[in-house]
Design a protein around this motif. Sequence first.
Motif, PDB file in Angstrom:
ATOM      1  N   ASN A  40      13.723 -30.518 -20.152  1.00 47.22           N
ATOM      2  CA  ASN A  40      14.046 -31.707 -19.359  1.00 47.22           C
ATOM      3  C   ASN A  40      12.950 -32.065 -18.362  1.00 47.22           C
ATOM      4  O   ASN A  40      13.158 -32.886 -17.470  1.00 47.22           O
ATOM      5  CB  ASN A  40      15.377 -31.490 -18.612  1.00 47.22           C
ATOM      6  N   VAL A  41      11.782 -31.456 -18.500  1.00 48.35           N
ATOM      7  CA  VAL A  41      10.666 -31.707 -17.583  1.00 48.35           C
ATOM      8  C   VAL A  41       9.701 -32.694 -18.236  1.00 48.35           C
ATOM      9  O   VAL A  41       9.053 -32.380 -19.245  1.00 48.35           O
ATOM     10  CB  VAL A  41       9.931 -30.408 -17.224  1.00 48.35           C
ATOM     11  N   GLU A  42       9.618 -33.885 -17.673  1.00 51.60           N
ATOM     12  CA  GLU A  42       8.726 -34.904 -18.225  1.00 51.60           C
ATOM     13  C   GLU A  42       7.336 -34.766 -17.624  1.00 51.60           C
ATOM     14  O   GLU A  42       7.172 -34.649 -16.407  1.00 51.60           O
ATOM     15  CB  GLU A  42       9.258 -36.314 -17.974  1.00 51.60           C
ATOM     16  N   LEU A  43       6.347 -34.810 -18.500  1.00 48.64           N
ATOM     17  CA  LEU A  43       4.953 -34.687 -18.097  1.00 48.64           C
ATOM     18  C   LEU A  43       4.267 -36.037 -18.259  1.00 48.64           C
ATOM     19  O   LEU A  43       4.523 -36.764 -19.217  1.00 48.64           O
ATOM     20  CB  LEU A  43       4.242 -33.643 -18.948  1.00 48.64           C
ATOM     21  N   LYS A  44       3.377 -36.360 -17.329  1.00 48.72           N
ATOM     22  CA  LYS A  44       2.758 -37.687 -17.305  1.00 48.72           C
ATOM     23  C   LYS A  44       1.713 -37.875 -18.401  1.00 48.72           C
ATOM     24  O   LYS A  44       1.361 -39.005 -18.733  1.00 48.72           O
ATOM     25  CB  LYS A  44       2.140 -37.952 -15.933  1.00 48.72           C
ATOM     26  N   ASN A  45       1.199 -36.798 -18.946  1.00 56.00           N
ATOM     27  CA  ASN A  45       0.270 -36.883 -20.071  1.00 56.00           C
ATOM     28  C   ASN A  45       0.376 -35.610 -20.897  1.00 56.00           C
ATOM     29  O   ASN A  45       1.171 -34.724 -20.584  1.00 56.00           O
ATOM     30  CB  ASN A  45      -1.164 -37.145 -19.595  1.00 56.00           C
ATOM     31  N   ARG A  46      -0.419 -35.544 -21.957  1.00 53.88           N
ATOM     32  CA  ARG A  46      -0.270 -34.456 -22.934  1.00 53.88           C
ATOM     33  C   ARG A  46      -1.269 -33.312 -22.735  1.00 53.88           C
ATOM     34  O   ARG A  46      -1.408 -32.470 -23.625  1.00 53.88           O
ATOM     35  CB  ARG A  46      -0.448 -35.011 -24.348  1.00 53.88           C
ATOM     36  N   LYS A  96      11.805 -19.809 -10.526  1.00 55.16           N
ATOM     37  CA  LYS A  96      12.675 -20.969 -10.328  1.00 55.16           C
ATOM     38  C   LYS A  96      12.946 -21.186  -8.847  1.00 55.16           C
ATOM     39  O   LYS A  96      12.896 -22.320  -8.343  1.00 55.16           O
ATOM     40  CB  LYS A  96      13.984 -20.777 -11.097  1.00 55.16           C
ATOM     41  N   LYS A  97      13.246 -20.110  -8.119  1.00 57.20           N
ATOM     42  CA  LYS A  97      13.499 -20.216  -6.681  1.00 57.20           C
ATOM     43  C   LYS A  97      12.278 -20.768  -5.940  1.00 57.20           C
ATOM     44  O   LYS A  97      12.417 -21.468  -4.932  1.00 57.20           O
ATOM     45  CB  LYS A  97      13.863 -18.841  -6.101  1.00 57.20           C
ATOM     46  N   ALA A  98      11.092 -20.446  -6.438  1.00 57.27           N
ATOM     47  CA  ALA A  98       9.857 -20.883  -5.786  1.00 57.27           C
ATOM     48  C   ALA A  98       9.475 -22.317  -6.133  1.00 57.27           C
ATOM     49  O   ALA A  98       8.480 -22.826  -5.617  1.00 57.27           O
ATOM     50  CB  ALA A  98       8.712 -19.945  -6.159  1.00 57.27           C
ATOM     51  N   GLY A  99      10.250 -22.950  -7.003  1.00 54.43           N
ATOM     52  CA  GLY A  99      10.010 -24.351  -7.308  1.00 54.43           C
ATOM     53  C   GLY A  99       9.235 -24.628  -8.575  1.00 54.43           C
ATOM     54  O   GLY A  99       8.880 -25.785  -8.855  1.00 54.43           O
ATOM     55  N   PHE A 100       8.947 -23.586  -9.364  1.00 51.01           N
ATOM     56  CA  PHE A 100       8.275 -23.841 -10.633  1.00 51.01           C
ATOM     57  C   PHE A 100       9.199 -24.621 -11.562  1.00 51.01           C
ATOM     58  O   PHE A 100      10.420 -24.450 -11.536  1.00 51.01           O
ATOM     59  CB  PHE A 100       7.845 -22.529 -11.289  1.00 51.01           C
ATOM     60  N   ASP A 101       8.604 -25.479 -12.392  1.00 51.53           N
ATOM     61  CA  ASP A 101       9.373 -26.316 -13.304  1.00 51.53           C
ATOM     62  C   ASP A 101       9.791 -25.569 -14.560  1.00 51.53           C
ATOM     63  O   ASP A 101      10.625 -26.057 -15.333  1.00 51.53           O
ATOM     64  CB  ASP A 101       8.543 -27.543 -13.688  1.00 51.53           C
ATOM     65  N   GLY A 102       9.208 -24.393 -14.790  1.00 49.16           N
ATOM     66  CA  GLY A 102       9.532 -23.576 -15.946  1.00 49.16           C
ATOM     67  C   GLY A 102       8.683 -22.319 -15.918  1.00 49.16           C
ATOM     68  O   GLY A 102       7.917 -22.088 -14.978  1.00 49.16           O
ATOM     69  N   VAL A 103       8.830 -21.501 -16.945  1.00 48.89           N
ATOM     70  CA  VAL A 103       8.007 -20.293 -17.073  1.00 48.89           C
ATOM     71  C   VAL A 103       7.400 -20.233 -18.462  1.00 48.89           C
ATOM     72  O   VAL A 103       7.919 -20.820 -19.413  1.00 48.89           O
ATOM     73  CB  VAL A 103       8.802 -18.988 -16.815  1.00 48.89           C
ATOM     74  N   GLU A 104       6.294 -19.498 -18.552  1.00 48.60           N
ATOM     75  CA  GLU A 104       5.713 -19.164 -19.844  1.00 48.60           C
ATOM     76  C   GLU A 104       5.635 -17.649 -19.937  1.00 48.60           C
ATOM     77  O   GLU A 104       5.092 -16.998 -19.040  1.00 48.60           O
ATOM     78  CB  GLU A 104       4.312 -19.757 -20.006  1.00 48.60           C
ATOM     79  N   PHE A 119      16.385 -24.863 -17.537  1.00 50.46           N
ATOM     80  CA  PHE A 119      15.104 -24.362 -17.030  1.00 50.46           C
ATOM     81  C   PHE A 119      14.202 -24.056 -18.219  1.00 50.46           C
ATOM     82  O   PHE A 119      14.493 -23.164 -19.010  1.00 50.46           O
ATOM     83  CB  PHE A 119      15.339 -23.099 -16.196  1.00 50.46           C
ATOM     84  N   PRO A 120      13.088 -24.785 -18.382  1.00 52.79           N
ATOM     85  CA  PRO A 120      12.266 -24.633 -19.577  1.00 52.79           C
ATOM     86  C   PRO A 120      11.608 -23.257 -19.700  1.00 52.79           C
ATOM     87  O   PRO A 120      11.143 -22.679 -18.719  1.00 52.79           O
ATOM     88  CB  PRO A 120      11.191 -25.715 -19.417  1.00 52.79           C
TER      89      PRO A 120
END
Length: 393
Positions: free
Chosen positions: A16-22, A165-173, A223-224
């Motif tokens: 659900n995280v939209e990115l402005k470019n690829r 996630k608590k620290a505000g990251f949009d996801g993890v790898e 959460f991605p």
Amino acid sequence: MNEKYPMIFSPDSIGNVELKNRIVMSAMGMNQSDDGFVTDAVLEHYAVRARGGIGLIIVEVSCVDAPLGKNTGNSLVIDNDKYIPGMQKLTDVIHAAGTKCFLQISHAGRGAFRRITGMQPVAPSAVSMPYSTMMELSNETPRELTVKEIHNIEEKYAQAAFRAKKAGFDGVEIHNTGYYLGQQFLSSVANVRTDEYGGNRENRIRFLLNIIRRIRELCGNEFPIAVKLSVVESGEDAGITMKDGIYYAKRLQDVGVNAIEVLAGVWSGTKGNVAKAVDEECQMTGLCQILKREIRKMTGKNSTIKIIGGGHVQHPQVAEKALEEHQCEFVFVGRELLVQPDFVKLIEEGREDEIKHCIGCGTCSRVQLQKGETCRCVLNPDVGQIIKENRVL
């Protein structure tokens, strides 16, 4: 919309995280933390690149189990809540530039060094790390993990993701390539266990799937999760075939992983066997195509997992073609962004002829892994610069 490179500058999403470019900045260790904490130098490094226009930054290798899982002395660490405030400052400076960020979570396994950890490395099996073409190093024989220890490390990964996630990251790898623990479980050469964590593909991927399911329990389905995955290995000590990689990618899609960053691994028995050659641009997109095709064959449908391809990307035309031909949904760029932090911005402004290109000398990784120093770039003196008041945050 950029008319010359419409695919590069079209938005798309991971979960659900939209990115402005690829364009995705691939995680690259910098070795400039202070005892695992975010510092001013860390903030500056990522702030500069976020302002350069990247859609997604994957923040460098962050250890889930220090010191046992570290392969450099000053890597970031995320195995305790005390690291969250600094990580929050890091996500704030990246988000301020309109860029999204994932945190790469990792354990070095047999790639950790006793000179850094003070301990014998651990791994799925007591099989030493052979000569790695990236590290230009091998390592001592590791101690085989017990099942109880494996369960404990799985939980450490999941708790690290929860802290991200608590620290505000949009996801993890989840770091799952080369000389890191996740990949060691997937390799039939590195993993010769005969229990539920070895012996066949489904057992070898159990470690990774358990981590993913536990992250979902803690962080929720929105959460991605991305996985950095070597889908095939080559060389004398290769333990992952293309068939293995296709199977692993399909299983990751089955459990709801949102994206795979595709890589390939190369091992050689001795330093003398390593072939030096100029990398082909965007060489991983061929593997991306294979994954997409084979997942479609197995499921009867197009793959739903987003594929991040790339490798030695220097020219936007190559990235645009890969996206246009649907070889991948995103293109990762790594060392090029060390040399040229505003790589994306220059392309967007039609100034790509001003881009300085990586020459592939390997100094950036070599000084960290072999000398224990902060990352440096021979073409960009600002990389790894010493900040006078390099505060812990």
